[in-house]
Scaffold this active site. Sequence first.
Site, PDB file in Angstrom:
ATOM      1  CG  HIS A 126      -2.021  -1.015   1.115  1.00 32.08           C
ATOM      2  ND1 HIS A 126      -3.318  -0.684   0.797  1.00 32.08           N
ATOM      3  CD2 HIS A 126      -2.008  -2.362   1.240  1.00 32.08           C
ATOM      4  CE1 HIS A 126      -4.056  -1.778   0.748  1.00 32.08           C
ATOM      5  NE2 HIS A 126      -3.296  -2.818   1.020  1.00 32.08           N
ATOM      6  CG  ASP A 179       0.243   9.411   0.238  1.00 33.59           C
ATOM      7  OD1 ASP A 179       0.175   8.272   0.740  1.00 33.59           O
ATOM      8  OD2 ASP A 179      -0.461  10.375   0.616  1.00 33.59           O
TER       9      ASP A 179
HETATM   10  P1  ADQ Z   1      -2.929   6.456   4.473  1.00 37.13           P
HETATM   11  O1  ADQ Z   1      -1.529   6.926   4.621  1.00 37.13           O
HETATM   12  O2  ADQ Z   1      -3.729   6.327   5.702  1.00 37.13           O
HETATM   13  O3  ADQ Z   1      -3.008   5.047   3.698  1.00 37.13           O
HETATM   14  P2  ADQ Z   1      -4.835   7.874   2.589  1.00 37.13           P
HETATM   15  O4  ADQ Z   1      -4.906   6.962   1.438  1.00 37.13           O
HETATM   16  O5  ADQ Z   1      -4.759   9.292   2.170  1.00 37.13           O
HETATM   17  O6  ADQ Z   1      -3.573   7.593   3.491  1.00 37.13           O
HETATM   18  O7  ADQ Z   1      -6.090   7.829   3.586  1.00 37.13           O
HETATM   19  C1  ADQ Z   1      -6.779   6.696   3.948  1.00 37.13           C
HETATM   20  C2  ADQ Z   1      -8.168   7.031   4.532  1.00 37.13           C
HETATM   21  O8  ADQ Z   1      -8.091   7.731   5.793  1.00 37.13           O
HETATM   22  C3  ADQ Z   1      -9.036   7.889   3.629  1.00 37.13           C
HETATM   23  O9  ADQ Z   1     -10.257   7.229   3.453  1.00 37.13           O
HETATM   24  C4  ADQ Z   1      -9.230   9.203   4.388  1.00 37.13           C
HETATM   25  O10 ADQ Z   1     -10.507   9.794   4.215  1.00 37.13           O
HETATM   26  C5  ADQ Z   1      -9.032   8.805   5.817  1.00 37.13           C
HETATM   27  N1  ADQ Z   1      -8.480   9.966   6.543  1.00 37.13           N
HETATM   28  C6  ADQ Z   1      -7.296  10.579   6.314  1.00 37.13           C
HETATM   29  N2  ADQ Z   1      -7.154  11.638   7.141  1.00 37.13           N
HETATM   30  C7  ADQ Z   1      -8.274  11.695   7.891  1.00 37.13           C
HETATM   31  C8  ADQ Z   1      -8.741  12.580   8.912  1.00 37.13           C
HETATM   32  N3  ADQ Z   1      -8.018  13.621   9.285  1.00 37.13           N
HETATM   33  N4  ADQ Z   1      -9.951  12.325   9.489  1.00 37.13           N
HETATM   34  C9  ADQ Z   1     -10.685  11.277   9.086  1.00 37.13           C
HETATM   35  N5  ADQ Z   1     -10.311  10.428   8.117  1.00 37.13           N
HETATM   36  C10 ADQ Z   1      -9.127  10.637   7.522  1.00 37.13           C
HETATM   37  C11 ADQ Z   1      -2.096   4.089   3.135  1.00 37.13           C
HETATM   38  C12 ADQ Z   1      -1.053   4.682   2.172  1.00 37.13           C
HETATM   39  C13 ADQ Z   1      -1.757   5.448   1.059  1.00 37.13           C
HETATM   40  C14 ADQ Z   1      -2.762   4.530   0.345  1.00 37.13           C
HETATM   41  C15 ADQ Z   1      -3.674   3.828   1.344  1.00 37.13           C
HETATM   42  C16 ADQ Z   1      -4.555   2.759   0.678  1.00 37.13           C
HETATM   43  O11 ADQ Z   1      -0.145   5.530   2.872  1.00 37.13           O
HETATM   44  O12 ADQ Z   1      -0.806   5.953   0.135  1.00 37.13           O
HETATM   45  O13 ADQ Z   1      -3.553   5.310  -0.528  1.00 37.13           O
HETATM   46  O14 ADQ Z   1      -2.907   3.184   2.366  1.00 37.13           O
HETATM   47  O15 ADQ Z   1      -3.783   1.838  -0.025  1.00 37.13           O
END
Ligand code: ADQ
Length: 459
Positions: free
Chosen positions: A154, A362
């Site tokens: 991921h 990311d």
């Molecule tokens: P993350 O680093 O967690 O995931 P991201 O893909 O942007 O990053 O977010 C995942 C989820 O968390 C989204 O559904 C988002 O809405 C939610 N989220 C983020 N910030 C939030 C907040 N402040 N309050 C509530 N909800 C929040 C990891 C990898 C990413 C990859 C994903 C999925 O780092 O690059 O896209 O896994 O594979």
Amino acid sequence: MGRLIAISNRTAADPGARAGGLAVAVWESLKSTGGVWFGWSGDLVGQPSRSVRVLKDDGVEFVLTDLSHEEHDQYYLQYANSVLWPVFHYRVDLAAFDSDAFQVYAAVNQRIANLVAERLQEGDSVWVHDYHFLLMGDSLRRAGWDGSIGFFLHIPFPPPEVFRALPEHQWIARAMCGFSVIGFQSQQDRSNFTRYLIEDCKGKDLGDGVFEAFNTTIKIEAYPIGIDAKSFEEAATTQKAAKASERIGRFLGGRNLVIGVDRMDYSKGLPERFEAVGRLFDDYPETHGSVSVTQIAPPSRSKVDEYRELRQTLDRLAGRINGDYGDLDWIPLRYLARSYEREELAGLFRIARVGLVTPLRDGMNLVCKEFVMAQDEADPGVLILSEFAGAAEQLKAAVLVNPHDTRKMAEAINHALTMPLDERKQRWEALRDVVTKQDIAWWRKKFLKDLESLQVDQG
Ligand code: ADQ
């Protein structure tokens, strides 16, 4: 088709945890085929445990194991989060290399592989997730499983020059070749890994995405993860969403909203983003009093020290900007260190004129895709996206920026704020097309199709 067996550090055994990308994707896959999901229970015990807890929900079986305090510390906090996470995000400078922690990391991979292998049946498809389990292919082979094993990473995979900084890079790469299919988020990640295989492991490109290394063949592809686009679109027009829009609308008083939503992590580029907002107000005085920037970033419990430092930097930057430019009735930059529900976020995205998604690195980034789906088609907002997010390969109609170039980022925000409706619509339609077509179901099918076709070949 046989059962689908998923392995990830955290599972969605707790229904409240079914909101994120991985959890939704795996949950939907398992529900449709009826499968088993192995992972950590979230509980800590004194000694590494041989027992498991089995839960059933909606035809899905969860097999959960506790971690010992030492395992949690060395495997999870140390090796996964303080070595692999920074190195894979190109931040060798932040890695706390630790060979003892690697030994525990390898032992946890093997312990869980043994638990899984005991319960596997012929015809099962195994799908392993993320950087916690890079060695799981090899560990499952050692535990006696010779069926196919898929792996999806991921987070980014770094270029060989960075990957080689890991003292255990050869061990890890060799173990990864125990997987039958390796999926990356982007072509960039895929080519970083295949270049390492060719340069360091005498790997050969056999064509059609298949590589040979360590006397085995592996299918290596990019499968960019998507969101449940339809349901996010719906979330943006719920009552909860409307209530959130209304609440922030009162604060905005007719000003344009620029929004950022991230997990608090150094990879998300928050200080650089705040610097860019400062530059916006320095260089474009016409924005004074007409724009409000809101950044939502809740702290993460497992990264307390790092969070404290980042928080101090953000407070200092926001203090400078608000001190220089704020007025009795205007706060230029607001920083909210708490999390909001999915519908609330959708409502905030919908009312925003600009979405700022500018990570330094990311894997994919799902927030930018959610921002797109939440927009009102009659008056869509503009997405500003880092060229270093995996999503940039798909979302070419966004305003792409280099998150290190704060002057250009300020220019991009101003450009987005003044963009004519026609261009906003055109860009948004192109973005919505990609996010809708390449959604979470598309991603899951694409990956599982490749995994299953290998099983047919082997059978
Ligand atoms: P993350 O680093 O967690 O995931 P991201 O893909 O942007 O990053 O977010 C995942 C989820 O968390 C989204 O559904 C988002 O809405 C939610 N989220 C983020 N910030 C939030 C907040 N402040 N309050 C509530 N909800 C929040 C990891 C990898 C990413 C990859 C994903 C999925 O780092 O690059 O896209 O896994 O594979």
